[in-house]
Design an enzyme around this catalytic site. Structure first.
Site, mmCIF file in Angstrom:
data_model
loop_
_atom_site.group_PDB
_atom_site.id
_atom_site.type_symbol
_atom_site.label_atom_id
_atom_site.label_comp_id
_atom_site.label_asym_id
_atom_site.label_seq_id
_atom_site.Cartn_x
_atom_site.Cartn_y
_atom_site.Cartn_z
ATOM 1 N N SER A 250 0.839 -1.416 0.098
ATOM 2 C CA SER A 250 0.034 -0.262 -0.032
ATOM 3 C C SER A 250 0.742 1.401 -0.003
ATOM 4 C CB SER A 250 -1.118 0.135 1.020
ATOM 5 O OG SER A 250 -1.620 1.193 1.268
ATOM 6 N N LYS B 268 -14.305 -5.050 1.059
ATOM 7 C CA LYS B 268 -15.125 -3.470 0.670
ATOM 8 C C LYS B 268 -16.826 -4.061 0.696
ATOM 9 C CE LYS B 268 -11.794 -1.726 -2.260
ATOM 10 N NZ LYS B 268 -11.123 -1.018 -3.740
ATOM 11 N N GLY C 198 -14.849 -8.456 -7.730
ATOM 12 C CA GLY C 198 -14.873 -8.001 -6.312
ATOM 13 C C GLY C 198 -15.601 -6.924 -6.220
ATOM 14 N N TYR D 182 -1.639 -0.513 -8.661
ATOM 15 C CA TYR D 182 -0.872 0.682 -8.596
ATOM 16 C C TYR D 182 0.468 0.152 -8.293
ATOM 17 C CZ TYR D 182 -2.055 0.470 -3.786
ATOM 18 O OH TYR D 182 -2.257 0.005 -2.427
#
Length: 414
Positions: free
Chosen positions: A13, A56, A118, A196
């Site tokens: 992250s 999520k 997802g 990312y």
């Protein structure tokens, strides 16, 4: 914790770095095992959190209020504690939409394939619909009422114009993955990968090689973080800072990769750039010596070039996982396509083009220890250097000029 990110695995992250640039508040990365998720949410011991893979959708039943947009998507990535009541939102929608718009991709009346099922897949579907997509197909490993298989995507939807990847395939540290082969998609106009880290996945690189607009998810990550911070503090203070934060973060994550003939000055130029930009230099030949206890020339002489190239590839792969470093490659590193792919995951390649008459053969390089060998290598490698480089830097034998040309190109690119 007051503010932070929760997820199962967060070693990849960048969120803490982004929030540290947004405002003066402590932002924590907190890995939570699945069996502890419910107790954490019910405990409400936070002011605002972001939620990532794989929670999520799992957090929704424990919230007091879910924003209509997040409810329709079926995924929450931001939870705010307001006087003991938990409010859920989806700022991924904002981040992904801003990424697509920044790429100048037109989804209106286009066929869109979304890879993955997802929470982020649901967000991507909502964004594609919002941007006017004519048809949207969710691609999954298993066929269901609402999805198609990858095989079906290739056979029946090869006319897709936009692909959005929301799977973790290709994400650090397992960067080798690629969720789908692009050769069948002859009408593809744009590709978005929400991953990312690395900056450019194999999927993004494959699209870029075909001259298709393609980008990873760093810009999306920054924009969703800004939107989340606005919800944390109930203030619209951060919008104008998005591009600046993105450029700052990209500058801290991207590598400078130097390629060129033996004797073109890669190591010397790399040292000077490292000094000026306060970056760390890694020389693949020196890394090979450190790893094996043998210089490249010794390995080639004793074990053959093929063995040396395999060791070199392993080193290139390992170095490619780093961020904000300079990598000076050996002259033949470009010969293996896998090296180029690895080095481009987090780096931009600069070919230092020194004229052959200004390169001298040296005894410690068995593949180029004579003028004839050097000329033969030059003829074979030159087109590979030019075709694989992001930037072609013509060397005038002035080290400082070469250094400045690379620094200028690198900073302007960001």
């Amino acid at each position: 914790m007051e503010y932070g990110l929760i997820g199962e695995k967060l070693g990849h992250s960048f969120s803490k770095e982004i929030h540290n640039q947004i405002g003066d508040y402590d932002y924590v990365l907190k890995e939570i095992p699945r069996e502890e998720l419910v107790s954490f949410i019910k405990g409400k011991d936070f002011k605002g959190i972001n939620v990532t893979i794989p929670y999520k959708s799992d957090v929704i039943p424990y919230l007091d209020f879910v924003d209509e947009n997040a409810k329709q998507i079926g995924a929450v990535n931001t939870v705010v504690n307001k006087k003991g009541k938990l409010y859920g939102y989806n700022t991924d929608f904002i981040g992904l939409k801003r990424l697509i718009l920044s790429m100048k991709l037109d989804l209106n009346q286009k066929k869109v394939l979304i890879l993955g099922t997802g929470g982020t897949s649901k967000t991507a579907g909502a964004v594609a619909k919002n941007l006017g997509a004519a048809s949207i197909f969710i691609v999954s490993r298993k066929e269901s009422e609402n999805t198609i298989t990858y095989e079906e995507a290739v056979k029946q939807h090869s006319d897709a114009q936009i692909i959005i990847n929301t799977t973790p395939c290709g994400m650090f540290p397992n960067i080798e993955g690629c969720p789908i082969e692009l050769s069948s998609f002859t009408q593809l106009q744009g590709l978005v990968d929400v991953i990312y880290n690395p900056l450019r996945t194999n999927l993004v690189l494959a699209a870029q090689e075909k001259k298709i607009k393609a980008q990873g998810g760093l810009y999306m990550l920054v924009q969703q973080a800004i939107a989340a911070a606005e919800l944390f503090f109930d203030r619209e203070l951060f919008n104008s800072r998005g591009d600046t934060i993105y450029k700052n973060l990209l500058g801290k994550k991207q590598n400078i990769v130097l390629t060129g003939m033996p004797g073109s000055g890669k190591s010397t130029v790399g040292k000077e750039i490292a000094k000026k930009l306060n970056m760390t230099l890694f020389d693949t030949d020196k890394e090979i010596l450190r790893l094996t206890g043998k210089a490249p020339s010794q390995i080639i002489t004793e074990e053959g070039e093929e063995k040396f190239r395999q060791i070199e590839s392993d080193v290139c792969k390992e170095l490619s996982l780093k961020n904000n470093v300079i990598i000076a490659t050996g002259g033949g590193a470009v010969l293996k396509k896998e090296n180029i792919i690895h080095l481009k995951h987090n780096g931009k390649i600069f070919f230092i083009d020194r004229d052959l008459e200004n390169i001298c053969p040296t005894k410690n390089r068995p593949l180029s220890n004579s003028k004839d060998k050097l000329e033969a290598l030059y003829k074979v490698r030159y087109p590979i250097y030019t075709s694989t480089a992001d930037f072609h830097i013509k060397s005038d034998n002035n080290i400082q000029n070469t250094v400045q040309s690379i620094i200028t190109a690198f900073t302007q690119e960001i």
